[in-house]
Design a protein around this motif. Structure first.
Motif, PDB file in Angstrom:
ATOM      1  N   GLN A 266       0.685  -1.074   0.111  1.00 40.96           N
ATOM      2  CA  GLN A 266       0.067   0.031   0.094  1.00 40.96           C
ATOM      3  C   GLN A 266       0.968   1.318  -0.012  1.00 40.96           C
ATOM      4  O   GLN A 266       0.601   2.277  -0.858  1.00 40.96           O
ATOM      5  N   ILE A 267       1.747   1.145   0.715  1.00 46.93           N
ATOM      6  CA  ILE A 267       2.804   2.469   0.943  1.00 46.93           C
ATOM      7  C   ILE A 267       3.570   2.551  -0.465  1.00 46.93           C
ATOM      8  O   ILE A 267       3.589   3.819  -0.772  1.00 46.93           O
ATOM      9  N   LEU A 268       4.035   1.635  -0.955  1.00 52.14           N
ATOM     10  CA  LEU A 268       4.984   1.853  -2.314  1.00 52.14           C
ATOM     11  C   LEU A 268       3.998   2.087  -3.275  1.00 52.14           C
ATOM     12  O   LEU A 268       4.335   3.054  -4.026  1.00 52.14           O
ATOM     13  N   ASP A 269       2.851   1.560  -3.265  1.00 59.10           N
ATOM     14  CA  ASP A 269       1.754   1.989  -4.661  1.00 59.10           C
ATOM     15  C   ASP A 269       1.564   3.507  -4.364  1.00 59.10           C
ATOM     16  O   ASP A 269       1.288   4.157  -5.302  1.00 59.10           O
ATOM     17  N   TYR A 270       1.322   4.033  -2.976  1.00 60.02           N
ATOM     18  CA  TYR A 270       0.919   5.485  -2.953  1.00 60.02           C
ATOM     19  C   TYR A 270       2.204   6.267  -3.326  1.00 60.02           C
ATOM     20  O   TYR A 270       2.004   7.369  -4.050  1.00 60.02           O
ATOM     21  N   VAL A 271       3.284   5.967  -2.716  1.00 59.44           N
ATOM     22  CA  VAL A 271       4.561   6.692  -3.200  1.00 59.44           C
ATOM     23  C   VAL A 271       4.999   6.764  -4.637  1.00 59.44           C
ATOM     24  O   VAL A 271       5.090   7.821  -5.154  1.00 59.44           O
ATOM     25  N   ASN A 272       4.501   5.607  -5.529  1.00 64.24           N
ATOM     26  CA  ASN A 272       4.860   5.607  -6.900  1.00 64.24           C
ATOM     27  C   ASN A 272       3.898   6.323  -7.486  1.00 64.24           C
ATOM     28  O   ASN A 272       4.152   7.032  -8.455  1.00 64.24           O
ATOM     29  N   GLN A 273       2.675   6.429  -7.110  1.00 59.25           N
ATOM     30  CA  GLN A 273       1.674   7.362  -7.704  1.00 59.25           C
ATOM     31  C   GLN A 273       2.007   8.872  -7.174  1.00 59.25           C
ATOM     32  O   GLN A 273       2.030   9.614  -8.269  1.00 59.25           O
ATOM     33  N   LEU A 274       2.632   9.009  -6.084  1.00 63.72           N
ATOM     34  CA  LEU A 274       3.073  10.455  -6.006  1.00 63.72           C
ATOM     35  C   LEU A 274       4.083  10.871  -7.004  1.00 63.72           C
ATOM     36  O   LEU A 274       4.299  11.963  -7.348  1.00 63.72           O
ATOM     37  N   CYS A 275       5.164  10.025  -6.898  1.00 67.52           N
ATOM     38  CA  CYS A 275       6.305  10.380  -7.752  1.00 67.52           C
ATOM     39  C   CYS A 275       6.007  10.580  -9.314  1.00 67.52           C
ATOM     40  O   CYS A 275       6.682  11.314 -10.018  1.00 67.52           O
ATOM     41  N   ASP A 276       4.829   9.857  -9.730  1.00 71.82           N
ATOM     42  CA  ASP A 276       4.511  10.065 -11.120  1.00 71.82           C
ATOM     43  C   ASP A 276       3.915  11.411 -11.319  1.00 71.82           C
ATOM     44  O   ASP A 276       4.138  11.985 -12.314  1.00 71.82           O
ATOM     45  N   ARG A 277       3.463  12.137 -10.269  1.00 73.54           N
ATOM     46  CA  ARG A 277       2.875  13.333 -10.248  1.00 73.54           C
ATOM     47  C   ARG A 277       3.969  14.554 -10.164  1.00 73.54           C
ATOM     48  O   ARG A 277       3.696  15.861 -10.461  1.00 73.54           O
ATOM     49  N   LEU A 278       4.838  14.175  -9.497  1.00 73.47           N
ATOM     50  CA  LEU A 278       6.064  15.100  -9.131  1.00 73.47           C
ATOM     51  C   LEU A 278       6.845  15.489 -10.274  1.00 73.47           C
ATOM     52  O   LEU A 278       7.118  14.795 -11.207  1.00 73.47           O
ATOM     53  N   PRO A 279       7.290  16.903 -10.901  1.00 74.57           N
ATOM     54  CA  PRO A 279       8.137  16.968 -11.758  1.00 74.57           C
ATOM     55  C   PRO A 279       9.502  16.415 -11.658  1.00 74.57           C
ATOM     56  O   PRO A 279       9.926  16.087 -10.640  1.00 74.57           O
ATOM     57  N   SER A 280      10.181  16.149 -12.637  1.00 81.52           N
ATOM     58  CA  SER A 280      11.544  15.511 -12.763  1.00 81.52           C
ATOM     59  C   SER A 280      12.428  16.411 -12.312  1.00 81.52           C
ATOM     60  O   SER A 280      12.556  17.629 -12.772  1.00 81.52           O
ATOM     61  N   PRO A 281      13.273  15.931 -11.577  1.00 80.17           N
ATOM     62  CA  PRO A 281      14.535  16.837 -11.140  1.00 80.17           C
ATOM     63  C   PRO A 281      15.548  17.259 -12.152  1.00 80.17           C
ATOM     64  O   PRO A 281      16.367  18.226 -12.207  1.00 80.17           O
ATOM     65  N   ASN A 282      15.422  16.459 -13.191  1.00 81.10           N
ATOM     66  CA  ASN A 282      16.064  16.448 -14.490  1.00 81.10           C
ATOM     67  C   ASN A 282      15.444  17.427 -15.397  1.00 81.10           C
ATOM     68  O   ASN A 282      16.034  17.935 -16.544  1.00 81.10           O
ATOM     69  N   GLY A 283      14.413  17.945 -15.217  1.00 80.07           N
ATOM     70  CA  GLY A 283      13.599  18.966 -16.255  1.00 80.07           C
ATOM     71  C   GLY A 283      12.691  18.222 -17.310  1.00 80.07           C
ATOM     72  O   GLY A 283      12.378  19.080 -17.812  1.00 80.07           O
ATOM     73  N   GLU A 284      12.970  16.986 -17.288  1.00 74.93           N
ATOM     74  CA  GLU A 284      12.194  16.492 -18.583  1.00 74.93           C
ATOM     75  C   GLU A 284      10.662  16.370 -17.999  1.00 74.93           C
ATOM     76  O   GLU A 284      10.414  16.267 -16.855  1.00 74.93           O
ATOM     77  N   SER A 285       9.554  16.472 -18.818  1.00 75.08           N
ATOM     78  CA  SER A 285       8.149  16.289 -18.190  1.00 75.08           C
ATOM     79  C   SER A 285       7.661  15.321 -19.359  1.00 75.08           C
ATOM     80  O   SER A 285       7.925  15.125 -20.506  1.00 75.08           O
ATOM     81  N   THR A 286       6.556  14.729 -18.919  1.00 78.04           N
ATOM     82  CA  THR A 286       5.669  13.989 -19.784  1.00 78.04           C
ATOM     83  C   THR A 286       4.186  14.568 -19.635  1.00 78.04           C
ATOM     84  O   THR A 286       3.586  14.859 -18.669  1.00 78.04           O
ATOM     85  N   VAL A 287       3.222  14.265 -20.655  1.00 74.44           N
ATOM     86  CA  VAL A 287       1.760  14.415 -20.564  1.00 74.44           C
ATOM     87  C   VAL A 287       1.208  13.022 -21.277  1.00 74.44           C
ATOM     88  O   VAL A 287       1.764  12.539 -21.934  1.00 74.44           O
ATOM     89  N   GLU A 288      -0.031  13.093 -20.989  1.00 74.63           N
ATOM     90  CA  GLU A 288      -0.891  12.048 -21.720  1.00 74.63           C
ATOM     91  C   GLU A 288      -0.965  12.276 -23.058  1.00 74.63           C
ATOM     92  O   GLU A 288      -1.259  13.347 -23.315  1.00 74.63           O
ATOM     93  N   CYS A 289      -0.736  11.352 -23.911  1.00 67.84           N
ATOM     94  CA  CYS A 289      -1.063  11.665 -25.286  1.00 67.84           C
ATOM     95  C   CYS A 289      -2.436  12.134 -25.796  1.00 67.84           C
ATOM     96  O   CYS A 289      -2.312  12.814 -26.560  1.00 67.84           O
ATOM     97  N   SER A 290      -3.405  11.454 -25.033  1.00 64.13           N
ATOM     98  CA  SER A 290      -4.679  12.036 -25.545  1.00 64.13           C
ATOM     99  C   SER A 290      -4.952  13.513 -25.145  1.00 64.13           C
ATOM    100  O   SER A 290      -5.964  13.974 -25.467  1.00 64.13           O
ATOM    101  N   SER A 291      -4.005  13.903 -24.274  1.00 69.46           N
ATOM    102  CA  SER A 291      -4.377  15.561 -23.880  1.00 69.46           C
ATOM    103  C   SER A 291      -3.447  16.192 -24.825  1.00 69.46           C
ATOM    104  O   SER A 291      -3.382  17.766 -24.814  1.00 69.46           O
ATOM    105  N   LEU A 292      -2.521  15.811 -25.929  1.00 70.04           N
ATOM    106  CA  LEU A 292      -1.777  16.701 -26.724  1.00 70.04           C
ATOM    107  C   LEU A 292      -2.568  17.742 -27.382  1.00 70.04           C
ATOM    108  O   LEU A 292      -2.002  18.954 -27.475  1.00 70.04           O
TER     109      LEU A 292
END
Length: 99
Positions: A45-71
């Protein structure tokens, strides 16, 4: 496999300031995870939540992603390299779904 803190292990590496923020975030995450374990949350449960959180945080390297359907609803983006401005429209963006 247990969740353990690695922030107390000393290193002799110097910091550039940017990574200090990420280290602080990691320290806070480890403390939060340890508290959740004390509250009888499962590791899964903890790792699932943390993974979801990490997916929402900006990358420290500056790259980003968006859902293809929202392009199609994304704005044009401009960036400057070597004093030259480059304009990028949503239809010029590569999407992994196009493969």
């Amino acid at each position: 496999m247990g969740i353990e803190s690695v922030v107390d292990k000393s290193t002799d590496k110097s910091s550039d300031g940017v990574h200090d923020i990420m280290c602080t975030a990691c320290e806070m995450t480890i403390l939060w995870m340890q508290n959740q374990l004390k509250r009888n949350k499962t590791e899964e449960q903890i790792l699932d939540y943390v993974n979801q959180l990490c997916d929402r945080l900006p990358s420290p390297n500056g790259e980003s992603t968006v859902e293809c359907s929202s392009l199609s609803s994304m704005p044009n983006v401009s960036f400057t390299i070597g004093g030259k401005v480059f304009h990028l429209s949503p239809d010029q963006v590569w999407c992994s779904a196009d493969i």
